[in-house]
Design an enzyme around this catalytic site. Structure first.
Site, PDB file in Angstrom:
ATOM      1  CB  CYS A   1      54.501  35.846 -74.360  1.00 35.07           C
ATOM      2  SG  CYS A   1      54.439  35.849 -72.545  1.00 35.07           S
TER       3      CYS A   1
ATOM      4  CG  HIS B   1      50.727  33.233 -75.050  1.00 34.39           C
ATOM      5  ND1 HIS B   1      51.882  32.599 -75.461  1.00 34.39           N
ATOM      6  CD2 HIS B   1      51.006  33.763 -73.830  1.00 34.39           C
ATOM      7  CE1 HIS B   1      52.815  32.724 -74.527  1.00 34.39           C
ATOM      8  NE2 HIS B   1      52.303  33.429 -73.525  1.00 34.39           N
TER       9      HIS B   1
ATOM     10  CD  GLU C   1      51.054  31.345 -78.671  1.00 37.06           C
ATOM     11  OE1 GLU C   1      51.719  31.041 -77.662  1.00 37.06           O
ATOM     12  OE2 GLU C   1      50.770  32.525 -78.956  1.00 37.06           O
TER      13      GLU C   1
END
Length: 237
Positions: free
Chosen positions: A113, A215, A217
């Site tokens: 990001c 994202h 993660e």
């Protein structure tokens, strides 16, 4: 031997209930767990003086640049527009210097990001200060209202890219960003876009520099392809 991965920290600008002080550095737990589950050892990197970067890199095998506030437009030679969000110039100074140093030393990096945006700016590109007001065409909703671990739009991936070998094409991703990459500098290639043309991923020729706008993660727990982004990053070290 497990690789040591530096993960850039964001800064909580308000006072916290834990220490009742401002400027607490933190790395989101899902990013830490993503590195651990990919076989790496994560180390938090709060912003430091530029002079300490070379010593820092002696202890790191790779660096992940994480999400956070908007990039200060003065690093692109621009004045701030009214729609610009919160910025943190000190973090930008550290991360821009860190990007340039690791690229010069050929230390593999992964951007997430804001991380994609700061990598692009550090290497000579720029970003839209405010995607909604500056993008020349009609855009998707790039700052989702849905929970952050849920995907909301699709991304097309260049079949000649390293990223394609990792996650394939037509990838369903989450989206939580105010800025976005505008012009990519020499040495980087656009390797993924949303259906509105917004750039969703960049990399260099050998993918020692790779960055995504979404994202992973927050999604690897439910989508094995997102964890593979972390695994392939560590495998390239």
């Amino acid at each position: 031997m497990s690789k040591v991965i530096g993960v850039t920290a964001d800064v909580f600008l308000g006072a916290t209930s834990v220490i009742n002080q401002k400027l607490m550095d933190f790395v989101p737990r899902p990013a830490i767990n993503g590195v651990l589950n990919a076989g790496g050892i994560p180390i938090s990197l709060p912003y430091l003086p530029k002079e300490e970067i070379n010593g820092l890199l002696e202890r790191l095998d790779g660096v992940i640049f994480t999400g956070g506030p908007d990039v200060d437009p003065t690093f692109m030679g621009e004045e701030p527009i009214p729609e610009l969000g919160i910025t943190n110039r000190n973090r930008d100074l550290f991360e821009i210097a860190l990007v340039r140093t690791v690229v010069a030393k050929h230390v593999p990096i992964l951007g997430i990001c804001r991380g994609a945006q700061i990598i692009n700016v550090a290497l000579g590109g720029n970003v839209y200060q405010d995607l909604a007001s500056q993008y020349p065409g009609k855009i998707l909703k790039h700052h989702q209202s849905a929970p952050g671990d849920q995907p909301t739009h699709f991304v097309s991936v260049n079949h000649d890219s390293k990223l394609f070998k990792t996650i394939g094409d037509n990838v369903f991703v989450n989206s939580r960003h105010h800025q976005a990459i505008k012009d990519v500098p020499e040495g980087l290639q656009i390797v993924a876009t949303a259906s509105d043309g917004v750039i969703e991923a960049i990399e260099n020729k050998d993918a020692s520099v790779q960055a995504v706008q979404w994202h992973p993660e927050n999604m690897w727990q439910y989508d094995s392809r997102q964890l593979q982004i972390f695994k392939d990053f560590i495998d390239r070290i």
